[in-house]
Write a protein that holds these residues in place. Structure first.
Motif, PDB file in Angstrom:
ATOM      1  N   ALA A   1       0.863  -1.187   0.000  1.00 40.64           N
ATOM      2  CA  ALA A   1       0.000   0.000   0.000  1.00 40.64           C
ATOM      3  C   ALA A   1       0.897   1.234   0.000  1.00 40.64           C
ATOM      4  N   ILE A   2       0.426   2.280  -0.648  1.00 37.43           N
ATOM      5  CA  ILE A   2       1.139   3.548  -0.653  1.00 37.43           C
ATOM      6  C   ILE A   2       0.174   4.592  -0.114  1.00 37.43           C
ATOM      7  N   TYR A   3       0.581   5.241   0.959  1.00 39.99           N
ATOM      8  CA  TYR A   3      -0.219   6.318   1.541  1.00 39.99           C
ATOM      9  C   TYR A   3       0.450   7.622   1.161  1.00 39.99           C
ATOM     10  N   LEU A   4      -0.345   8.566   0.658  1.00 40.47           N
ATOM     11  CA  LEU A   4       0.182   9.877   0.290  1.00 40.47           C
ATOM     12  C   LEU A   4      -0.637  10.943   1.002  1.00 40.47           C
TER      13      LEU A   4
ATOM     14  N   ALA B   1      11.606   9.489 -10.107  1.00 42.09           N
ATOM     15  CA  ALA B   1      12.673   8.833  -9.337  1.00 42.09           C
ATOM     16  C   ALA B   1      12.109   8.284  -8.026  1.00 42.09           C
ATOM     17  N   LEU B   2      11.237   9.044  -7.381  1.00 45.93           N
ATOM     18  CA  LEU B   2      10.612   8.560  -6.144  1.00 45.93           C
ATOM     19  C   LEU B   2       9.750   7.338  -6.429  1.00 45.93           C
ATOM     20  N   VAL B   3       8.953   7.397  -7.484  1.00 42.24           N
ATOM     21  CA  VAL B   3       8.066   6.284  -7.826  1.00 42.24           C
ATOM     22  C   VAL B   3       8.888   5.015  -8.074  1.00 42.24           C
ATOM     23  N   GLU B   4       9.983   5.136  -8.814  1.00 45.19           N
ATOM     24  CA  GLU B   4      10.845   3.976  -9.073  1.00 45.19           C
ATOM     25  C   GLU B   4      11.412   3.408  -7.772  1.00 45.19           C
ATOM     26  N   LYS B   5      11.842   4.289  -6.883  1.00 40.04           N
ATOM     27  CA  LYS B   5      12.414   3.845  -5.610  1.00 40.04           C
ATOM     28  C   LYS B   5      11.362   3.131  -4.756  1.00 40.04           C
ATOM     29  N   VAL B   6      10.175   3.716  -4.656  1.00 40.65           N
ATOM     30  CA  VAL B   6       9.108   3.138  -3.840  1.00 40.65           C
ATOM     31  C   VAL B   6       8.666   1.787  -4.408  1.00 40.65           C
ATOM     32  N   ARG B   7       8.599   1.678  -5.715  1.00 40.20           N
ATOM     33  CA  ARG B   7       8.156   0.418  -6.330  1.00 40.20           C
ATOM     34  C   ARG B   7       9.113  -0.746  -6.079  1.00 40.20           C
ATOM     35  N   MET B   8      10.318  -0.461  -5.655  1.00 41.55           N
ATOM     36  CA  MET B   8      11.282  -1.519  -5.344  1.00 41.55           C
ATOM     37  C   MET B   8      11.132  -2.017  -3.904  1.00 41.55           C
ATOM     38  N   LEU B   9      10.271  -1.375  -3.131  1.00 41.04           N
ATOM     39  CA  LEU B   9      10.096  -1.728  -1.724  1.00 41.04           C
ATOM     40  C   LEU B   9       8.944  -2.702  -1.549  1.00 41.04           C
ATOM     41  N   SER B  10       8.904  -3.317  -0.393  1.00 45.45           N
ATOM     42  CA  SER B  10       7.749  -4.140  -0.051  1.00 45.45           C
ATOM     43  C   SER B  10       7.183  -3.615   1.257  1.00 45.45           C
ATOM     44  N   GLY B  11       5.917  -3.890   1.503  1.00 45.81           N
ATOM     45  CA  GLY B  11       5.244  -3.355   2.682  1.00 45.81           C
ATOM     46  C   GLY B  11       4.686  -1.982   2.404  1.00 45.81           C
ATOM     47  N   PRO B  12       3.829  -1.493   3.282  1.00 48.02           N
ATOM     48  CA  PRO B  12       3.234  -0.160   3.108  1.00 48.02           C
ATOM     49  C   PRO B  12       4.267   0.961   3.232  1.00 48.02           C
ATOM     50  N   VAL B  13       4.001   2.073   2.544  1.00 45.76           N
ATOM     51  CA  VAL B  13       4.907   3.211   2.481  1.00 45.76           C
ATOM     52  C   VAL B  13       4.095   4.493   2.662  1.00 45.76           C
ATOM     53  N   LEU B  14       4.678   5.497   3.325  1.00 42.32           N
ATOM     54  CA  LEU B  14       4.066   6.824   3.416  1.00 42.32           C
ATOM     55  C   LEU B  14       4.906   7.811   2.629  1.00 42.32           C
ATOM     56  N   VAL B  15       4.227   8.651   1.826  1.00 42.13           N
ATOM     57  CA  VAL B  15       4.873   9.736   1.097  1.00 42.13           C
ATOM     58  C   VAL B  15       4.183  11.030   1.516  1.00 42.13           C
ATOM     59  N   VAL B  16       4.964  11.989   2.001  1.00 43.81           N
ATOM     60  CA  VAL B  16       4.435  13.301   2.384  1.00 43.81           C
ATOM     61  C   VAL B  16       4.880  14.300   1.327  1.00 43.81           C
ATOM     62  N   GLY B  17       3.915  15.037   0.795  1.00 45.40           N
ATOM     63  CA  GLY B  17       4.224  15.984  -0.272  1.00 45.40           C
ATOM     64  C   GLY B  17       3.457  17.282  -0.123  1.00 45.40           C
ATOM     65  N   HIS B  18       3.174  17.886  -1.256  1.00 46.23           N
ATOM     66  CA  HIS B  18       2.567  19.220  -1.318  1.00 46.23           C
ATOM     67  C   HIS B  18       1.305  19.183  -2.175  1.00 46.23           C
TER      68      HIS B  18
END
Length: 169
Positions: A29-32, A103-120
């Motif tokens: 899961a990706i939380y933004l 670049a962020l999307v590529e990096k996150v897609r290489m991970l497993s488990g849920p991720v949080l991205v904080v942006g604008h």
């Protein structure tokens, strides 16, 4: 067959079996979320008391989701929004360049488990699109409560759930 040849074959077979899993790695899961409410002065404003309370609320909401990585732009307001959750889960906030979303999307897609991205407000919709989600309407300058949950599915589909964080007085 010698022992070293057998070990080599076994290692080669093991690597061949694991290689497809590495290619298919992606977060569950990706939380933004946009940063919390910010002060209205300065080039790099900090969070207001209300923004700090929202950051704590985000941490409470996401603390039990199993998040394994937290990403933030280098600005104070995004780092201050990400930090409470990172502290709760014992992770470092990883900085990314908002001007290089791919670049962020590529990096996150290489991970497993849920991720949080904080942006604008002006970067989150594009990130949601790049992850394959549906961003919905533009984020207003005074809107701080939107929380996206993107869940990768079969065949490259992405389910987008739009949540909201509580407004804190």
């Amino acid at each position: 067959m010698t022992l070293s040849a057998r070990l080599f074959r076994c290692l080669s077979f093991s690597l061949a079996m694991l290689a497809p899993a590495a290619v298919l790695a992606e977060p569950s899961a990706i939380y933004l979320v946009r940063h919390g409410e910010k002060a209205s002065v300065g080039q790099d404003p900090e969070l207001t008391a209300q923004g700090q309370a929202r950051a704590q609320a985000i941490a409470a909401i996401l603390a039990k989701t199993g998040i394994t990585a937290v990403f933030s732009t280098p600005t104070q307001r995004t780092r201050q929004t990400a930090q409470p959750l990172a502290q709760r889960i014992g992770a470092e906030v990883q900085l990314y360049d908002a001007r290089a979303p791919k670049a962020l999307v590529e990096k996150v897609r290489m991970l497993s488990g849920p991720v949080l991205v904080v942006g604008h407000s002006n970067t989150l919709p594009e990130l949601v699109r790049l992850f394959g989600g549906a961003p919905g309407a533009d984020i207003g300058d005074d809107e701080y409560d939107r929380l996206y949950q993107l869940t990768p599915g079969a065949g490259g589909t992405v389910r987008t759930v739009l949540l909201s964080t509580p407004t804190v007085p």
